[in-house]
Write a protein that holds these residues in place. Sequence first.
Motif, PDB file in Angstrom:
ATOM      1  N   ASP A   9     -15.837   7.386  -2.151  1.00 57.01           N
ATOM      2  CA  ASP A   9     -16.408   6.086  -1.803  1.00 57.01           C
ATOM      3  C   ASP A   9     -15.718   5.447  -0.605  1.00 57.01           C
ATOM      4  OD1 ASP A   9     -14.118   5.632  -3.262  1.00 57.01           O
ATOM      5  OD2 ASP A   9     -14.899   3.915  -4.368  1.00 57.01           O
ATOM      6  N   SER A  10     -14.638   6.042  -0.128  1.00 61.32           N
ATOM      7  CA  SER A  10     -13.948   5.499   1.048  1.00 61.32           C
ATOM      8  C   SER A  10     -14.313   6.289   2.305  1.00 61.32           C
ATOM      9  CB  SER A  10     -12.437   5.549   0.826  1.00 61.32           C
ATOM     10  OG  SER A  10     -11.760   5.388   2.052  1.00 61.32           O
ATOM     11  N   LYS A  11     -14.806   5.556   3.311  1.00 60.31           N
ATOM     12  CA  LYS A  11     -15.148   6.205   4.584  1.00 60.31           C
ATOM     13  C   LYS A  11     -13.886   6.759   5.245  1.00 60.31           C
ATOM     14  CE  LYS A  11     -17.497   5.312   8.959  1.00 60.31           C
ATOM     15  NZ  LYS A  11     -17.975   4.281   9.889  1.00 60.31           N
ATOM     16  N   LEU A  12     -12.791   6.021   5.108  1.00 62.68           N
ATOM     17  CA  LEU A  12     -11.512   6.450   5.691  1.00 62.68           C
ATOM     18  C   LEU A  12     -11.118   7.829   5.167  1.00 62.68           C
ATOM     19  CD1 LEU A  12      -9.226   5.230   7.514  1.00 62.68           C
ATOM     20  CD2 LEU A  12      -8.120   4.489   5.412  1.00 62.68           C
ATOM     21  N   ILE A  13     -11.297   8.022   3.864  1.00 61.68           N
ATOM     22  CA  ILE A  13     -10.941   9.308   3.251  1.00 61.68           C
ATOM     23  C   ILE A  13     -11.961  10.388   3.623  1.00 61.68           C
ATOM     24  CG2 ILE A  13     -10.590  10.527   1.047  1.00 61.68           C
ATOM     25  CD1 ILE A  13      -8.309   8.583   1.781  1.00 61.68           C
ATOM     26  N   GLN A  15     -13.659  10.641   6.307  1.00 62.15           N
ATOM     27  CA  GLN A  15     -13.407  11.064   7.692  1.00 62.15           C
ATOM     28  C   GLN A  15     -12.119  11.873   7.812  1.00 62.15           C
ATOM     29  OE1 GLN A  15     -16.459   8.752   9.887  1.00 62.15           O
ATOM     30  NE2 GLN A  15     -14.493   8.108  10.696  1.00 62.15           N
ATOM     31  N   THR A  55     -12.717   8.043  -9.031  1.00 62.86           N
ATOM     32  CA  THR A  55     -13.076   6.642  -9.276  1.00 62.86           C
ATOM     33  C   THR A  55     -14.101   6.193  -8.244  1.00 62.86           C
ATOM     34  OG1 THR A  55     -10.789   6.323  -9.975  1.00 62.86           O
ATOM     35  CG2 THR A  55     -12.118   4.345  -9.692  1.00 62.86           C
ATOM     36  N   MET A  56     -15.359   6.153  -8.661  1.00 62.73           N
ATOM     37  CA  MET A  56     -16.432   5.766  -7.738  1.00 62.73           C
ATOM     38  C   MET A  56     -17.449   4.919  -8.487  1.00 62.73           C
ATOM     39  SD  MET A  56     -17.201   9.318  -5.706  1.00 62.73           S
ATOM     40  CE  MET A  56     -17.448  10.278  -7.205  1.00 62.73           C
TER      41      MET A  56
END
Lengths: 126, 148
Positions: A9-13, A15, A55-56
């Motif tokens: 759910d994290s764009k940072l992760i 990418q 966790t999403m």
Amino acid sequence: MYRLLIVDDSKLIRQKIERECDQNLFHIVGSAIDGSQALSLFFQQAIDVVTMDLTMPELDGIECIESLVRLDPDVKILVISALNDVATGMEALEKGAMGFVTKPFSGSELQSALCELVEDELQVRL
Amino acid sequence: MKEEKLKIFIDSIVKYFHYAGQTSVKIGSPFLIKDIKEVTADYTGTISISGDYQGACYFTAPSALLKHLILSIGEVDTSDSMMQDAVGEVANTMSGNARRRLGKKFIISTPKVSKGAPFVVDKKSDAHIYAIPINWKSYKATLGIHLN
């Protein structure tokens, strides 16, 4: 080349995984922000390897692993999660995941975990 | 909250910034606050805690720290949405890592991210929040722990 789906759910992760995975070995065919989106993408295209957050929102990682393995028992799933307790790791493996990387992680940790996932098959191919 | 529990979260902070590289993080002495708003910076990631524990974990940081952190991870996009993503992910990672010692019944939610005023989890008791000061490079952030 292995077709890779990134689920987090994290764009940072997402990418980071995209940047750090071995582009000679893995071709990224899609990324999903939760389990439901991952399932939709899984229906639409052939996927060999999945990196899976736990966790999403919507469908969480454990439920998604269970569904993906039911759809394709050969899919290789690497869990990448901050949940680093033994019980969660065991549960993910029991549902069908084949590896576990704890967040935070380095590029080399990710690369070796992904390589381990496909290692046996690579040896057969070679 | 016992000192050993605070140590669990301090270890999570040190581990996180170790992976961010270059400079090690310095942890200040934890102190008690009544409201997370007392230490709120530009962005706050809130994780609700349920299961054997009730409460919340807050990671609050200035935009300058988040931009530097994003760049140190190798990402070039330091937009507002990426900073919101980063503050939530840090809160998620630090609280998730606490499960190694707190166990599976330390259940964490997905992050709720706020800019300016933080998302505040309803406190079911008068328990205070432990504020753990984080000094990384020239920036200051706080991890707030509120556990019943």
